[in-house]
Write a protein that holds these residues in place. Sequence first.
Motif, PDB file in Angstrom:
ATOM      1  N   THR A   1      -6.283   2.436  -0.248  1.00 46.32           N
ATOM      2  CA  THR A   1      -6.803   2.644  -1.601  1.00 46.32           C
ATOM      3  C   THR A   1      -7.676   1.480  -2.066  1.00 46.32           C
ATOM      4  O   THR A   1      -8.318   1.588  -3.110  1.00 46.32           O
ATOM      5  CB  THR A   1      -5.642   2.841  -2.596  1.00 46.32           C
ATOM      6  OG1 THR A   1      -4.778   1.688  -2.567  1.00 46.32           O
ATOM      7  CG2 THR A   1      -4.832   4.078  -2.228  1.00 46.32           C
TER       8      THR A   1
ATOM      9  N   THR B   1       0.096   4.335   0.269  1.00 41.91           N
ATOM     10  CA  THR B   1      -0.349   5.431   1.125  1.00 41.91           C
ATOM     11  C   THR B   1      -0.176   5.067   2.597  1.00 41.91           C
ATOM     12  O   THR B   1      -0.870   5.603   3.456  1.00 41.91           O
ATOM     13  CB  THR B   1      -1.821   5.761   0.840  1.00 41.91           C
ATOM     14  OG1 THR B   1      -2.605   4.569   0.991  1.00 41.91           O
ATOM     15  CG2 THR B   1      -1.990   6.299  -0.564  1.00 41.91           C
ATOM     16  N   ARG B   2       0.736   4.186   2.893  1.00 41.73           N
ATOM     17  CA  ARG B   2       0.964   3.722   4.261  1.00 41.73           C
ATOM     18  C   ARG B   2       2.460   3.730   4.548  1.00 41.73           C
ATOM     19  O   ARG B   2       3.270   3.370   3.699  1.00 41.73           O
ATOM     20  CB  ARG B   2       0.400   2.310   4.429  1.00 41.73           C
ATOM     21  CG  ARG B   2       0.826   1.600   5.685  1.00 41.73           C
ATOM     22  CD  ARG B   2       0.148   0.249   5.798  1.00 41.73           C
ATOM     23  NE  ARG B   2      -1.254   0.389   6.164  1.00 41.73           N
ATOM     24  CZ  ARG B   2      -2.164  -0.553   5.983  1.00 41.73           C
ATOM     25  NH1 ARG B   2      -1.839  -1.696   5.409  1.00 41.73           N
ATOM     26  NH2 ARG B   2      -3.407  -0.356   6.366  1.00 41.73           N
TER      27      ARG B   2
ATOM     28  N   ALA C   1      -0.288   9.645  -5.215  1.00 37.94           N
ATOM     29  CA  ALA C   1      -0.158  10.019  -3.807  1.00 37.94           C
ATOM     30  C   ALA C   1       1.151  10.757  -3.565  1.00 37.94           C
ATOM     31  O   ALA C   1       2.189  10.417  -4.135  1.00 37.94           O
ATOM     32  CB  ALA C   1      -0.219   8.778  -2.908  1.00 37.94           C
TER      33      ALA C   1
ATOM     34  N   GLY D   1      -3.598  13.021  -2.140  1.00 33.32           N
ATOM     35  CA  GLY D   1      -3.598  12.287  -3.394  1.00 33.32           C
ATOM     36  C   GLY D   1      -4.990  12.091  -3.946  1.00 33.32           C
ATOM     37  O   GLY D   1      -5.984  12.623  -3.432  1.00 33.32           O
TER      38      GLY D   1
ATOM     39  N   GLU E   1       0.845  -1.199   0.000  1.00 31.63           N
ATOM     40  CA  GLU E   1       0.000   0.000   0.000  1.00 31.63           C
ATOM     41  C   GLU E   1       0.880   1.249   0.000  1.00 31.63           C
ATOM     42  O   GLU E   1       1.650   1.485   0.930  1.00 31.63           O
ATOM     43  CB  GLU E   1      -0.907  -0.017   1.227  1.00 31.63           C
ATOM     44  CG  GLU E   1      -1.875   1.137   1.298  1.00 31.63           C
ATOM     45  CD  GLU E   1      -2.809   1.180   0.112  1.00 31.63           C
ATOM     46  OE1 GLU E   1      -2.568   2.026  -0.776  1.00 31.63           O
ATOM     47  OE2 GLU E   1      -3.753   0.375   0.070  1.00 31.63           O
TER      48      GLU E   1
ATOM     49  N   GLY F   1      -3.317   7.505   7.276  1.00 32.55           N
ATOM     50  CA  GLY F   1      -3.382   7.476   5.820  1.00 32.55           C
ATOM     51  C   GLY F   1      -4.743   7.029   5.346  1.00 32.55           C
ATOM     52  O   GLY F   1      -5.753   7.180   6.037  1.00 32.55           O
TER      53      GLY F   1
ATOM     54  N   ARG G   1      -7.566   8.998  -5.979  1.00 34.63           N
ATOM     55  CA  ARG G   1      -7.853   7.662  -6.505  1.00 34.63           C
ATOM     56  C   ARG G   1      -8.972   7.768  -7.522  1.00 34.63           C
ATOM     57  O   ARG G   1     -10.011   8.371  -7.254  1.00 34.63           O
ATOM     58  CB  ARG G   1      -8.274   6.710  -5.389  1.00 34.63           C
ATOM     59  CG  ARG G   1      -8.533   5.281  -5.900  1.00 34.63           C
ATOM     60  CD  ARG G   1      -9.164   4.409  -4.850  1.00 34.63           C
ATOM     61  NE  ARG G   1     -10.526   4.837  -4.521  1.00 34.63           N
ATOM     62  CZ  ARG G   1     -11.303   4.206  -3.637  1.00 34.63           C
ATOM     63  NH1 ARG G   1     -10.852   3.154  -2.992  1.00 34.63           N
ATOM     64  NH2 ARG G   1     -12.528   4.659  -3.383  1.00 34.63           N
TER      65      ARG G   1
ATOM     66  N   ALA H   1       3.580  12.456  -0.282  1.00 40.47           N
ATOM     67  CA  ALA H   1       3.813  12.495   1.166  1.00 40.47           C
ATOM     68  C   ALA H   1       4.983  13.420   1.448  1.00 40.47           C
ATOM     69  O   ALA H   1       5.971  13.455   0.709  1.00 40.47           O
ATOM     70  CB  ALA H   1       4.098  11.095   1.709  1.00 40.47           C
TER      71      ALA H   1
ATOM     72  N   ARG I   1      -0.053  14.098   3.819  1.00 42.22           N
ATOM     73  CA  ARG I   1      -0.282  13.072   2.796  1.00 42.22           C
ATOM     74  C   ARG I   1      -1.525  13.456   2.013  1.00 42.22           C
ATOM     75  O   ARG I   1      -2.582  13.738   2.592  1.00 42.22           O
ATOM     76  CB  ARG I   1      -0.448  11.702   3.434  1.00 42.22           C
ATOM     77  CG  ARG I   1      -0.862  10.614   2.457  1.00 42.22           C
ATOM     78  CD  ARG I   1      -0.650   9.227   3.022  1.00 42.22           C
ATOM     79  NE  ARG I   1       0.744   8.831   2.892  1.00 42.22           N
ATOM     80  CZ  ARG I   1       1.477   8.312   3.863  1.00 42.22           C
ATOM     81  NH1 ARG I   1       0.958   8.148   5.057  1.00 42.22           N
ATOM     82  NH2 ARG I   1       2.727   7.980   3.654  1.00 42.22           N
TER      83      ARG I   1
END
Length: 736
Positions: free
Chosen positions: A508, A114-115, A426, A460, A112, A505, A462, A428, A458
Amino acid sequence: MPYRISDLPRPLIGVLTSSGLAALCGTAIAQATDESALEEVIVTAQKREQSLQDTPISIAVMGQQQLEIMGINSLGDLGEGAIPSFRVQPLGIASSNLVISIRGNSPSDASEVTRDPSVAIYLDGVYIGRSHALGMELADLQRIEVLRGPQGTLFGRNAVGGAVSLVSNKPSGELGIKQTFGAGRFDEFRSVTRIDLPEFAGIRSKIDFIHSERDGWVNNTQPGEADYTAYDKSGGRLSLHWPVSESVTLDYSYDLSDVETVQNYFQFYEDNGGAFSRERERMTRTRAPVTSLDPTSAEQQGHAATVSWTLSEQLEFKSISAYRTLEEENNNNFAGALYFNGLKLFSETDQEQFSQEFQLIGTNDNIEWVAGVFYFDEEVEKDTQNFFTLDMFGTQGLAPMTPITPPTTFDSLQRGDDVPPRFVDADAESTAVYGQVAWSATDEFQITAGLRYTEDERSGTRIEEGRDDFDLETDNTDYSLTFDYQWTEDVSTYAKWSTAYKTGGVNTGSVSLRPYDSEEAETFEIGLKSEFFDRRLRINAAAFTTEYDGMHLDFSDPDIPTIVDTINAEKTVDVDGFELEVTAVPFEGLTVGLSYTYLDGDMPRQPNPLDDGAERRFSLSQTPPHAGALSLDYSFAPASYGLLTAHLDVTSTDQYAYVQHGGFRLDGYTLFNARLSLADIRFGEHAGALKVSLWGRNLTDEEYVVYAFPVGGLPIAVPQAFGDPRTAGIDFTYEF
């Protein structure tokens, strides 16, 4: 016959750490008359060179010689448990992506983007933000330092589980060549080249190149397609060291790696759907022809520049600048193990990261201090598409178990329509200031205090059947406080309190893309550092308790397992543990190493937001209650033909869950590895030396599992992937 920890009257390592072994080692050492002693271990865990025994931190260190003897060429090779509290397992969807845990804290899904990870990885001081290519081969490492517990007041990136520091050898400025060729089972081939060049124009340089490849040991019965578990890895590194002046030095490195791996093969531990029989024995052929199956490829490269400026005898300034890129094409075919017509997950990930860190390292009378500023910026794009490649039940109008050619995006077992692609973009950004001060109140007593403030952003987008945006901002202050007392020249104890946090976060893979908050950790720890018998017996130990507030938990939809949501645990998660490391030289030529970890984790049930709030059982993943490692190294008396050495290591791991919601599949195992080497074979006074090594891994051919997970809420099935069978080979190393 396989050796399993469950077959033993108690965990293997529990026997080895009994008082009887301590008495035996103590007697043997006391009676010995030779002058052998353990080498001093130097670490840089506190940003300055210190003896391991003088560092009040729970830390495990593997030096260059130990890494070579144990055949550890990548972080993935530590997955067998050589450092018991440091767990490494391949991610289910990509074996080059490693799930790394220390003391029971690991990310639920390391893929992932976004983590943030639970364990921070540093290569020569540079933070590596993504785990997607951590299965790469490592070039000419001097040592690996594993710092256990929350880190932040000494390192650039905050980490709740711990930190791993990979330290490379610097150029020597003298001509030297080291070449290794190795071959093993499954057509394994490995080549390692290290060239140290003479100093030129005041600049020292070194070139490293590594290539390794192996066929898969699970044969894909579809002609022309890849075999499961195969890999092909190449990597190189250029290192420069330039003493600009008496007070300023510049180190520059460029590294490049290209890793191709075919995923592990998943078998049915349980099949509650009734379509397949249980596949509990390790298989070497696929249950049906699998097409298409291609390797996952991950290419990364990085530039790093470190400037060290000695301002005075008491003050040093350091700047660490780095830019890294990652490109991954992920190909995974689960061949029916997920009940999705041979689900094939395809994704492309492009990542760029820039980091800048400034450090001031000072000493003044009885005070040592470190202050730092850290900045990290990351941009990631990830595109994902699910395909279906096997008509498992004849729902596509074909015969059951027939390959669908070409693969389709139509999912007749889920929603009855085409599965849409997913596009994620994304960004960060993290900024932190940190500092730590150690005050020697007396010659015996030292107090160390640390502070860190972090701001994370963070954001972004999707795109998947619509557009969803996210934008998160968090900040946190973390602390550490340590009391260290030197009872004698060789015995000290410490007590430590520390906190850390992992930023929140979004997942997704969720429907709502709702954010989750930060996870916070607080640890209390006491430790012992000791040496006896003229430094021929070393005993280090630590006991700790950690509380996690808001631990990140993943929930899957019981009807559509590919839909996953992440929330913060409503209840506190506790982990208590004990770590022991013993190294001894009972008599000249023999070195015994023993390490043991006990972990006791309490994970309360949590309500599943994707199943009307029904409480779900969770486990701490990669948290075996007992785990240990034993190593024996013996050097025979030098002979005219060379120096003969023998090595044996045993790792034993109690049963544990592979993922947080994976309590349906638990197992333990014990692995035996060995190496016999003849070194210092010389062909002339100035012709260098040759070393020949015979090695074997998993000598008892233990059938052990490296990853397993449930599918669906019942579950419908529990797929599992096995570790490598017995392998053996030979290495030739020439050095001058």
